[in-house]
Design a protein around this motif. Structure first.
Motif, PDB file in Angstrom:
ATOM      1  N   ASN A 180      -5.132   6.619  13.068  1.00  0.00           N
ATOM      2  CA  ASN A 180      -4.508   5.818  12.004  1.00  0.00           C
ATOM      3  C   ASN A 180      -4.883   4.344  12.110  1.00  0.00           C
ATOM      4  OD1 ASN A 180      -3.186   7.853  10.620  1.00  0.00           O
ATOM      5  ND2 ASN A 180      -1.394   7.741  11.926  1.00  0.00           N
ATOM      6  N   SER A 206      -2.277   8.299  16.473  1.00  0.00           N
ATOM      7  CA  SER A 206      -2.091   6.859  16.351  1.00  0.00           C
ATOM      8  C   SER A 206      -3.428   6.120  16.377  1.00  0.00           C
ATOM      9  CB  SER A 206      -1.217   6.337  17.487  1.00  0.00           C
ATOM     10  OG  SER A 206       0.065   6.876  17.407  1.00  0.00           O
ATOM     11  N   ASN A 244       0.845  -1.193   0.000  1.00  0.00           N
ATOM     12  CA  ASN A 244       0.000   0.000   0.000  1.00  0.00           C
ATOM     13  C   ASN A 244       0.877   1.238   0.000  1.00  0.00           C
ATOM     14  OD1 ASN A 244      -2.322  -1.498   0.171  1.00  0.00           O
ATOM     15  ND2 ASN A 244      -2.395  -1.438   2.395  1.00  0.00           N
ATOM     16  N   ARG A 245       0.407   2.255  -0.708  1.00  0.00           N
ATOM     17  CA  ARG A 245       1.146   3.515  -0.704  1.00  0.00           C
ATOM     18  C   ARG A 245       0.769   4.314   0.537  1.00  0.00           C
ATOM     19  NH1 ARG A 245       0.612   6.982  -5.779  1.00  0.00           N
ATOM     20  NH2 ARG A 245      -1.588   6.692  -5.406  1.00  0.00           N
ATOM     21  N   ASN A 246       1.725   5.103   1.023  1.00  0.00           N
ATOM     22  CA  ASN A 246       1.452   5.988   2.153  1.00  0.00           C
ATOM     23  C   ASN A 246       0.523   7.099   1.713  1.00  0.00           C
ATOM     24  OD1 ASN A 246       3.112   4.546   3.823  1.00  0.00           O
ATOM     25  ND2 ASN A 246       4.879   5.859   3.480  1.00  0.00           N
ATOM     26  N   LYS A 247      -0.454   7.419   2.560  1.00  0.00           N
ATOM     27  CA  LYS A 247      -1.376   8.509   2.279  1.00  0.00           C
ATOM     28  C   LYS A 247      -0.964   9.713   3.117  1.00  0.00           C
ATOM     29  CE  LYS A 247      -5.278   5.417   1.678  1.00  0.00           C
ATOM     30  NZ  LYS A 247      -6.594   5.051   2.214  1.00  0.00           N
ATOM     31  N   ASN A 248      -0.962  10.872   2.497  1.00  0.00           N
ATOM     32  CA  ASN A 248      -0.697  12.106   3.234  1.00  0.00           C
ATOM     33  C   ASN A 248      -2.014  12.599   3.819  1.00  0.00           C
ATOM     34  OD1 ASN A 248       2.003  12.138   2.617  1.00  0.00           O
ATOM     35  ND2 ASN A 248       1.702  13.306   0.744  1.00  0.00           N
ATOM     36  N   GLN A 257      -9.071   5.312   9.571  1.00  0.00           N
ATOM     37  CA  GLN A 257      -8.672   5.649   8.203  1.00  0.00           C
ATOM     38  C   GLN A 257      -9.384   4.851   7.213  1.00  0.00           C
ATOM     39  OE1 GLN A 257      -4.479   5.506   7.590  1.00  0.00           O
ATOM     40  NE2 GLN A 257      -4.373   7.681   7.572  1.00  0.00           N
TER      41      GLN A 257
END
Length: 76
Positions: free
Chosen positions: A72, A69, A3-7, A76
């Motif tokens: 997240n 935390s 998975n790509r990191n989400k900003n 999310q």
């Protein structure tokens, strides 16, 4: 596949209850409050999550990290 990191933009805002002896901060994501940190002078910080769960932290910064935390992990 990874998975790509989400900003995610996190905003930290002081509330109207702010004073010389009380430090109160709201943590917002997408203009929604995800938690509140309140610390009276020389005391531990109290943390309220949006799920009405309460915890304590040693500092306001630690409380903010705990709220982010929790967000997240669960929201999310």
């Amino acid at each position: 596949m990874a998975n790509r990191n989400k900003n995610i933009e996190v905003e930290i805002r002081e509330t109207a209850n702010q004073s010389d002896t009380l430090n109160e901060i709201e943590v917002l994501v997408k203009n929604k409050v995800i938690g509140t940190v309140r610390q009276a002078q020389d005391e531990q910080a109290m943390i309220w999550y949006k799920s009405d769960k309460e915890m304590t932290a040693k500092t306001v910064d630690e409380g903010i990290q705990m709220i982010i935390s929790e967000y997240n992990l669960h929201d999310q």
